[in-house]
Design a protein around this motif. Structure first.
Motif, short mmCIF file in Angstrom:
data_model
loop_
_atom_site.label_atom_id
_atom_site.label_comp_id
_atom_site.label_asym_id
_atom_site.label_seq_id
_atom_site.Cartn_x
_atom_site.Cartn_y
_atom_site.Cartn_z
N MET A 179 0.84 -1.19 0.00
CA MET A 179 0.00 0.00 0.00
C MET A 179 0.87 1.24 0.00
N LYS A 180 0.41 2.29 -0.66
CA LYS A 180 1.14 3.55 -0.71
C LYS A 180 0.26 4.64 -0.13
N THR A 181 0.86 5.47 0.73
CA THR A 181 0.13 6.53 1.40
C THR A 181 0.74 7.88 1.07
N LEU A 182 -0.12 8.85 0.76
CA LEU A 182 0.32 10.23 0.59
C LEU A 182 0.09 10.96 1.91
N VAL A 183 1.11 11.66 2.39
CA VAL A 183 1.00 12.41 3.64
C VAL A 183 1.23 13.89 3.36
N VAL A 184 0.28 14.72 3.75
CA VAL A 184 0.46 16.18 3.70
C VAL A 184 0.61 16.67 5.13
N VAL A 237 5.61 5.51 0.90
CA VAL A 237 5.03 6.79 1.30
C VAL A 237 5.43 7.88 0.32
N LYS A 238 4.48 8.78 0.05
CA LYS A 238 4.77 10.03 -0.63
C LYS A 238 4.50 11.16 0.35
N VAL A 239 5.35 12.17 0.34
CA VAL A 239 5.10 13.34 1.16
C VAL A 239 5.14 14.58 0.28
N ILE A 240 4.28 15.53 0.61
CA ILE A 240 4.29 16.83 -0.06
C ILE A 240 4.75 17.85 0.96
#
Length: 246
Positions: free
Chosen positions: A1-6, A27-30
């Motif tokens: 699973m991949k999660t985007l975190v702002v 994980v992706k972070v912005i």
């Protein structure tokens, strides 16, 4: 699973990213170009760092691309505790981001609903449950709405999920986590979760460590049984008393 975190560069957001990575997740972070992030993040193959000039300036098309391979998203966004952060623009930072994320998810039309976890506050009521608060607290909250824009932002962000997205959306499922007074404890400790506040956030506030908030948000994202228990709700977190004193 991949999660985007702002909001990943904030005190709680960093802990959430670390816990997701520790659990083996991608994980992706912005983050803003000016944000301070751990050096170890830059050398982690499971972490993608997306740098932008301004979080609030991300377009719907760009966010759609960022989210297209993500099965979950978490927001730890908040306002800086200084004059500019409280009274400057954007005053609806969290609400606007939640709206943008939802619009991007809907535009992607995923096969399975995307999990969205919002970090909120125990000072915000879940009006789906008609939570009872004292007259004194109602008066103070009325003043907070007039004097503290971030409080209104927290309310409107949760209301967007409750009202606009609702409980049966085909593309978005959500939970809004409500910690009480945030404190810093290095490790995850014992904590309790309630559907509604067990004490007054204004006149009898409890404590919630950022580590415990990050841990519970991580559990919501990764553990389907925890998600089924709390999706569409606004659970409240308190450190257990023994843990809070340790």
């Amino acid at each position: 699973m991949k999660t985007l975190v702002v909001g990943a560069s904030g005190a709680t957001g960093k802990l959430l990213v670390e816990q997701l990575l520790k659990a083996g997740q991608s994980v992706k972070v912005i983050v803003r170009f000016s944000s301070s992030i751990p050096q170890t993040w830059k050398n982690n193959d499971r972490l993608m760092i997306i740098k932008v000039d301004a979080i609030e300036a991300i377009s719907i098309d760009a966010m759609t691309v960022y989210l297209e391979d993500c099965q979950s998203v978490a927001s730890c966004l908040g306002h800086n505790p200084n004059f500019k952060g409280i009274y400057g623009k954007p005053r609806r930072l969290v609400t606007d981001m939640i709206r943008l994320l939802c619009h991007a998810i809907i535009k992607n039309a995923p096969e399975k609903p995307v999990k969205m976890v919002l970090m909120n506050t125990a000072g915000n009521s879940n009006r789906d449950l008609n939570e009872r608060i004292s007259i004194g607290q109602k008066l103070v909250i009325g003043l907070l709405r007039l004097l503290l824009p971030p409080h209104v932002d927290n309310e409107k962000a949760a209301d967007y999920l409750r009202i606009k997205i609702g409980h049966k959306h085909p593309f978005v499922e959500w939970a809004a986590v409500r910690p009480d007074s945030l404190i810093t404890i290095e490790n995850v400790t014992a904590y309790s979760i309630y559907a509604s506040p067990a004490r007054s956030a204004l006149f009898d506030a409890g404590q919630t460590s950022r580590s415990n908030v990050a841990h519970f948000m991580c559990q919501l994202l990764l553990d389907d049984s925890v998600w089924e228990r709390w999706k569409g709700q606004m659970p409240v977190l308190y450190n257990d008393m023994i843990s809070a004193k340790s």
